[in-house]
Design a protein around this motif. Sequence first.
Motif, PDB file in Angstrom:
ATOM      1  N   ILE A 157      -1.253  -0.084   1.343  1.00 16.29           N
ATOM      2  CA  ILE A 157      -1.310  -1.086   0.283  1.00 16.29           C
ATOM      3  C   ILE A 157      -1.914  -0.484  -0.982  1.00 16.29           C
ATOM      4  CG2 ILE A 157      -2.401  -3.246  -0.430  1.00 16.29           C
ATOM      5  CD1 ILE A 157      -2.198  -4.183   2.490  1.00 16.29           C
ATOM      6  N   VAL A 158      -3.025   0.218  -0.829  1.00 13.85           N
ATOM      7  CA  VAL A 158      -3.699   0.816  -1.979  1.00 13.85           C
ATOM      8  C   VAL A 158      -2.795   1.831  -2.677  1.00 13.85           C
ATOM      9  CG1 VAL A 158      -5.652   2.252  -2.716  1.00 13.85           C
ATOM     10  CG2 VAL A 158      -6.006   0.427  -1.042  1.00 13.85           C
ATOM     11  N   ASN A 159      -2.077   2.630  -1.899  1.00 13.89           N
ATOM     12  CA  ASN A 159      -1.216   3.665  -2.471  1.00 13.89           C
ATOM     13  C   ASN A 159      -0.083   3.093  -3.314  1.00 13.89           C
ATOM     14  OD1 ASN A 159      -2.560   5.927  -1.544  1.00 13.89           O
ATOM     15  ND2 ASN A 159      -1.424   6.021   0.378  1.00 13.89           N
ATOM     16  N   GLN A 160       0.265   1.830  -3.082  1.00 15.57           N
ATOM     17  CA  GLN A 160       1.351   1.228  -3.853  1.00 15.57           C
ATOM     18  C   GLN A 160       0.889   0.639  -5.183  1.00 15.57           C
ATOM     19  OE1 GLN A 160       2.925  -1.543  -0.949  1.00 15.57           O
ATOM     20  NE2 GLN A 160       4.753  -0.295  -0.679  1.00 15.57           N
ATOM     21  N   GLN A 161      -0.407   0.539  -5.382  1.00 17.49           N
ATOM     22  CA  GLN A 161      -0.902  -0.012  -6.645  1.00 17.49           C
ATOM     23  C   GLN A 161      -0.661   0.978  -7.783  1.00 17.49           C
ATOM     24  OE1 GLN A 161      -2.009  -3.260  -6.169  1.00 17.49           O
ATOM     25  NE2 GLN A 161      -1.328  -2.657  -4.115  1.00 17.49           N
ATOM     26  N   GLU A 162      -0.487   0.461  -8.971  1.00 14.89           N
ATOM     27  CA  GLU A 162      -0.308   1.342 -10.125  1.00 14.89           C
ATOM     28  C   GLU A 162      -1.520   2.248 -10.284  1.00 14.89           C
ATOM     29  OE1 GLU A 162       0.623   1.147 -14.931  1.00 14.89           O
ATOM     30  OE2 GLU A 162       0.739  -0.664 -13.692  1.00 14.89           O
ATOM     31  N   GLU A 163      -2.699   1.693 -10.034  1.00 13.32           N
ATOM     32  CA  GLU A 163      -3.931   2.462 -10.009  1.00 13.32           C
ATOM     33  C   GLU A 163      -4.691   2.077  -8.747  1.00 13.32           C
ATOM     34  OE1 GLU A 163      -5.130   3.249 -14.622  1.00 13.32           O
ATOM     35  OE2 GLU A 163      -5.532   1.229 -13.836  1.00 13.32           O
ATOM     36  N   GLY A 164      -5.187   3.076  -8.009  1.00 16.68           N
ATOM     37  CA  GLY A 164      -5.864   2.818  -6.755  1.00 16.68           C
ATOM     38  C   GLY A 164      -7.367   2.755  -6.900  1.00 16.68           C
ATOM     39  N   TYR A 165      -8.056   3.626  -6.156  1.00 17.81           N
ATOM     40  CA  TYR A 165      -9.512   3.639  -6.206  1.00 17.81           C
ATOM     41  C   TYR A 165     -10.038   4.161  -7.544  1.00 17.81           C
ATOM     42  CZ  TYR A 165      -9.228   2.992  -1.135  1.00 17.81           C
ATOM     43  OH  TYR A 165      -8.973   2.511   0.128  1.00 17.81           O
ATOM     44  N   TYR A 166      -9.167   4.824  -8.288  1.00 17.18           N
ATOM     45  CA  TYR A 166      -9.510   5.330  -9.617  1.00 17.18           C
ATOM     46  C   TYR A 166      -8.434   4.910 -10.613  1.00 17.18           C
ATOM     47  CZ  TYR A 166     -13.052   8.450  -7.612  1.00 17.18           C
ATOM     48  OH  TYR A 166     -14.160   8.960  -6.968  1.00 17.18           O
ATOM     49  N   THR A 167      -8.854   4.716 -11.859  1.00 18.43           N
ATOM     50  CA  THR A 167      -7.873   4.515 -12.918  1.00 18.43           C
ATOM     51  C   THR A 167      -7.227   5.858 -13.254  1.00 18.43           C
ATOM     52  OG1 THR A 167      -9.402   4.954 -14.744  1.00 18.43           O
ATOM     53  CG2 THR A 167      -9.326   2.687 -13.890  1.00 18.43           C
ATOM     54  N   LYS A 168      -6.181   5.815 -14.034  1.00 20.66           N
ATOM     55  CA  LYS A 168      -5.516   7.053 -14.439  1.00 20.66           C
ATOM     56  C   LYS A 168      -6.423   7.930 -15.293  1.00 20.66           C
ATOM     57  CE  LYS A 168      -0.977   4.861 -14.304  1.00 20.66           C
ATOM     58  NZ  LYS A 168       0.179   4.332 -15.080  1.00 20.66           N
ATOM     59  N   ASP A 169      -7.449   7.316 -15.867  1.00 18.15           N
ATOM     60  CA  ASP A 169      -8.406   8.066 -16.673  1.00 18.15           C
ATOM     61  C   ASP A 169      -9.548   8.634 -15.842  1.00 18.15           C
ATOM     62  OD1 ASP A 169      -6.992   7.515 -19.007  1.00 18.15           O
ATOM     63  OD2 ASP A 169      -8.036   5.609 -19.301  1.00 18.15           O
ATOM     64  N   GLY A 170      -9.490   8.421 -14.524  1.00 22.05           N
ATOM     65  CA  GLY A 170     -10.503   8.988 -13.643  1.00 22.05           C
ATOM     66  C   GLY A 170     -11.737   8.127 -13.451  1.00 22.05           C
ATOM     67  N   GLU A 171     -11.669   6.850 -13.850  1.00 20.27           N
ATOM     68  CA  GLU A 171     -12.810   5.955 -13.670  1.00 20.27           C
ATOM     69  C   GLU A 171     -12.691   5.212 -12.347  1.00 20.27           C
ATOM     70  OE1 GLU A 171     -15.363   5.820 -15.787  1.00 20.27           O
ATOM     71  OE2 GLU A 171     -14.382   7.358 -17.013  1.00 20.27           O
ATOM     72  N   LEU A 172     -13.834   4.988 -11.702  1.00 14.49           N
ATOM     73  CA  LEU A 172     -13.843   4.238 -10.444  1.00 14.49           C
ATOM     74  C   LEU A 172     -13.288   2.842 -10.674  1.00 14.49           C
ATOM     75  CD1 LEU A 172     -14.740   5.021  -7.593  1.00 14.49           C
ATOM     76  CD2 LEU A 172     -16.909   3.840  -8.039  1.00 14.49           C
ATOM     77  N   ASN A 173     -12.491   2.337  -9.715  1.00 15.50           N
ATOM     78  CA  ASN A 173     -11.671   1.159  -9.962  1.00 15.50           C
ATOM     79  C   ASN A 173     -11.700   0.198  -8.771  1.00 15.50           C
ATOM     80  OD1 ASN A 173      -9.722  -0.368 -11.429  1.00 15.50           O
ATOM     81  ND2 ASN A 173      -8.069   0.528 -10.218  1.00 15.50           N
ATOM     82  N   ILE A 174     -12.904  -0.136  -8.284  1.00 20.35           N
ATOM     83  CA  ILE A 174     -12.987  -0.928  -7.061  1.00 20.35           C
ATOM     84  C   ILE A 174     -13.735  -2.243  -7.248  1.00 20.35           C
ATOM     85  CG2 ILE A 174     -13.835  -0.966  -4.678  1.00 20.35           C
ATOM     86  CD1 ILE A 174     -13.420   2.077  -4.613  1.00 20.35           C
ATOM     87  N   GLU A 175     -14.975  -2.181  -7.669  1.00 18.95           N
ATOM     88  CA  GLU A 175     -15.870  -3.341  -7.587  1.00 18.95           C
ATOM     89  C   GLU A 175     -15.330  -4.576  -8.300  1.00 18.95           C
ATOM     90  OE1 GLU A 175     -20.636  -4.308  -7.878  1.00 18.95           O
ATOM     91  OE2 GLU A 175     -19.874  -2.334  -8.451  1.00 18.95           O
ATOM     92  N   ASP A 176     -14.800  -4.435  -9.501  1.00 21.34           N
ATOM     93  CA  ASP A 176     -14.306  -5.581 -10.266  1.00 21.34           C
ATOM     94  C   ASP A 176     -12.784  -5.644 -10.301  1.00 21.34           C
ATOM     95  OD1 ASP A 176     -16.934  -6.423 -10.963  1.00 21.34           O
ATOM     96  OD2 ASP A 176     -16.993  -4.850 -12.502  1.00 21.34           O
TER      97      ASP A 176
END
Length: 437
Positions: free
Chosen positions: A214-233
């Motif tokens: 499921i995560v792998n199908q998201q446009e951005e997963g655990y990180y944004t394309k800019d390398g920022e963490l992308n989980i909590e919010d």
Amino acid sequence: MRRLGFIAAAGTVSALALSACAPAASGGDAGGEYDPEAKVELTITTFGTFGYDELYKEYMELHPNVTIKAKNIDTGGNAKTDLVTKLGAGGKGVSDIVAIEEGWLGEIMNVSDMFVDLRDYGIEDRRADWVDWKYEQATDAEGRVLGYGTDIGPTGLCYNKEAFEAAGFPTDREEVAKKLEGDWAHYFEVGQEYVEASGGKAWFDHGGFVWNSIVNQQEEGYYTKDGELNIEDNADLRENFDLLASAIEGGQSAAQEAWNWNEGKSFVDGTFATMVCPGWMLGNVKGKLEQAGATPETSTWDFADVFPGGAGNWGGAWLSIPETSQKKDAAAALADWLTQPEQQVKQSAAAGNFPSTLEAQETLASEATPNEWFNGSPTGAILASRAEGVVAQFKGPKDSEIQEKVFGPALQVLDTGEGDADAAWDKALGLLKEIVK
């Protein structure tokens, strides 16, 4: 199935260690001019089911002066630990060729100068061989190319025909694909139908692999394309987590141990009915069926051209050459040969994975060779179909650790019934703070 958060786990790489592994002069082995006819022993480390054993033999027959000493580590996670530990010691004991997994390539990029720039060995001449994003993934910020692409991970659905039949579900793979076409919510709806029709049997093996897909199908997963963490919010991520949690609470998970599946017995006793299967997973399933005593004739598994939510990529690897190798030219020649389209077709036949070179993909699609372990399913052709539209997601420096050490334990809370979605999510966020500092 990549940055240098991993080095911290094995001990900090000092400036001295890094300088000791600084790139040598481009093109040429340490110690003198390369002689392609001289006797040479090459070491290579891979992981999981790579399908290289017969290819090693073939290469040594073609090159009698070359001896290949191969090491295969059981899982990508353990291979990462092995490599990280050795890099943390300045590269001592690292093989001449190492396989790098998609999930931790980002960590490798943080120490890319510890690996050979393969442009010095002619890889640019082969750039058009691969799907474009595969080549780009292994290119660092300075334009250095660190790996020869092996496979990619387009994903289809493995299913137990016998279990489907017992539940009154269709068993023909085209009919299965029609029944399951749709998003993840639909997959879980059909899963609940299966649980009820089968008298309470599980729909999938465990929450971890489903979540990763499921995560792998998201446009951005655990990180944004800019390398920022992308989980909590991340509201979308939490919504999908709740969707999976609801399915697990409904009895759809068999709560299996990842990579074990009760020593393969769960593939033969109807413990679960479906499983997410990137190409390389087919080799794992085959191995576990064999471990459980199954044969191609007794296997009840099939492979369908369908996947919840559409196209997705999970995994893939590269062959890289550490700067510590004293046989860089010979290593580059072997790595180049192993990743040529002809060899990728043979690798796919041996391991079930899906090649990253366009020519090899076209070969598998056109040949449609039946896979005896999956009811004669043309797995290569199906994976070629599943590869349409696939582009690998950006993976940040702690991506594989987040999957394994953050969401792995959190999903076990759900699988084992120890807590609800809120408790599992809170556990994930707590573990995240320990892993990513």
